[in-house]
Design an enzyme around this catalytic site. Structure first.
Site, mmCIF file in Angstrom:
data_model
loop_
_atom_site.group_PDB
_atom_site.id
_atom_site.type_symbol
_atom_site.label_atom_id
_atom_site.label_comp_id
_atom_site.label_asym_id
_atom_site.label_seq_id
_atom_site.Cartn_x
_atom_site.Cartn_y
_atom_site.Cartn_z
ATOM 1 N N GLY A 1 0.836 -1.193 0.000
ATOM 2 C CA GLY A 1 0.000 0.000 0.000
ATOM 3 C C GLY A 1 0.869 1.239 0.000
ATOM 4 N N GLN B 1 3.079 9.926 1.192
ATOM 5 C CA GLN B 1 4.353 9.216 1.270
ATOM 6 C C GLN B 1 5.273 9.499 0.092
ATOM 7 O OE1 GLN B 1 2.416 5.210 2.175
ATOM 8 N NE2 GLN B 1 4.323 5.137 3.340
ATOM 9 N N CYS C 1 5.771 0.126 7.641
ATOM 10 C CA CYS C 1 5.395 1.234 6.765
ATOM 11 C C CYS C 1 6.621 1.612 5.947
ATOM 12 C CB CYS C 1 4.934 2.415 7.621
ATOM 13 S SG CYS C 1 4.488 3.864 6.653
ATOM 14 N N LEU C 2 6.402 1.851 4.652
ATOM 15 C CA LEU C 2 7.523 2.222 3.781
ATOM 16 C C LEU C 2 8.196 3.505 4.249
ATOM 17 C CD1 LEU C 2 5.971 1.456 0.264
ATOM 18 C CD2 LEU C 2 7.614 0.057 1.548
ATOM 19 N N HIS D 1 -4.571 1.158 7.354
ATOM 20 C CA HIS D 1 -3.246 1.802 7.406
ATOM 21 C C HIS D 1 -3.178 2.975 6.423
ATOM 22 C CE1 HIS D 1 1.318 1.416 7.794
ATOM 23 N NE2 HIS D 1 1.181 2.198 6.735
ATOM 24 N N GLU D 2 -3.650 2.752 5.195
ATOM 25 C CA GLU D 2 -3.554 3.805 4.167
ATOM 26 C C GLU D 2 -4.539 4.946 4.431
ATOM 27 O OE1 GLU D 2 -0.941 3.678 2.574
ATOM 28 O OE2 GLU D 2 -0.553 1.565 2.934
ATOM 29 N N HIS E 1 -3.052 7.173 6.913
ATOM 30 C CA HIS E 1 -2.030 8.059 6.326
ATOM 31 C C HIS E 1 -2.656 9.373 5.845
ATOM 32 C CE1 HIS E 1 1.974 6.355 6.132
ATOM 33 N NE2 HIS E 1 1.547 5.198 5.684
HETATM 34 NI NI NI Z 1 2.516 3.368 5.697
#
Ligand code: NI
Length: 171
Positions: free
Chosen positions: A46, A51, A93-94, A135-136, A139
């Site tokens: 995701g 991000q 998380c990236l 999660h997204e 964000h």
């Molecule tokens: Ni994330």
């Protein structure tokens, strides 16, 4: 194009992203392609627009990581309508690479969103997909998964990130 992933500490990640009002534009389609490309390059399931430094309410998800075309999901202006059950599992998380923590999430979620051409749709996801949707969507409200863990664990991550940043290893 592949965008670099913005790392924890950048204020764009903790800001509420802006609602999208224009759909089906060449610019939006290109941006969505770039988001998928950036997510696959980073091997994520995701990615939210903040991000990659763009504070707009857009997220992409693909729990198959590029294996199953039908698993590609675009969520624009997503709104979680229903959360059912609970699940516990490790999450990363990236934007916070190298860290993973156990996070409690709903097991099954229903979300309403716009697609790329501006149609409103609803979908329900379970398990990993439910986790990714939550999660997204978080964000886009400027909320990172570490807001769901204990203060102590969050502080430890913050300290480690500070050290990495000081050493120039957090860019
Ligand atoms: Ni994330």
């Amino acid at each position: 194009m592949v965008y670099p992933i913005v790392k924890y500490g950048d204020p764009v990640l903790e800001r509420r992203a802006a609602i999208v009002t224009e759909f089906d534009t060449p610019e939006l389609h290109q941006f969505l392609d770039d988001m998928f490309e950036s997510m696959y390059a980073a091997k994520g399931v995701g990615l939210a627009a903040p991000q990659i430094g763009v504070s707009r309410r857009i997220a992409v998800i693909d729990c198959s990581v590029g294996e199953v075309p039908a698993d590609k999901i675009v969520l624009i202006n997503p709104e979680i309508l229903k959360v059912e059950g609970k699940q516990k599992g490790e999450e990363g998380c990236l934007s916070i690479p190298g860290f993973r923590e156990e996070v409690r999430r709903g097991k099954r979620v229903t979300v309403r969103a716009h697609n790329a051409i501006g149609e409103v749709f609803e979908m329900t996801g379970e398990d990993l997909l439910a986790r990714a949707i939550q999660h997204e969507t978080d964000h886009l409200s400027g909320r990172l998964y570490i807001t769901h863990i204990s203060t102590l664990k969050r502080e430890l991550i913050r300290q480690k990130v500070r050290k990495l940043a000081k050493a120039g290893d957090w860019t």
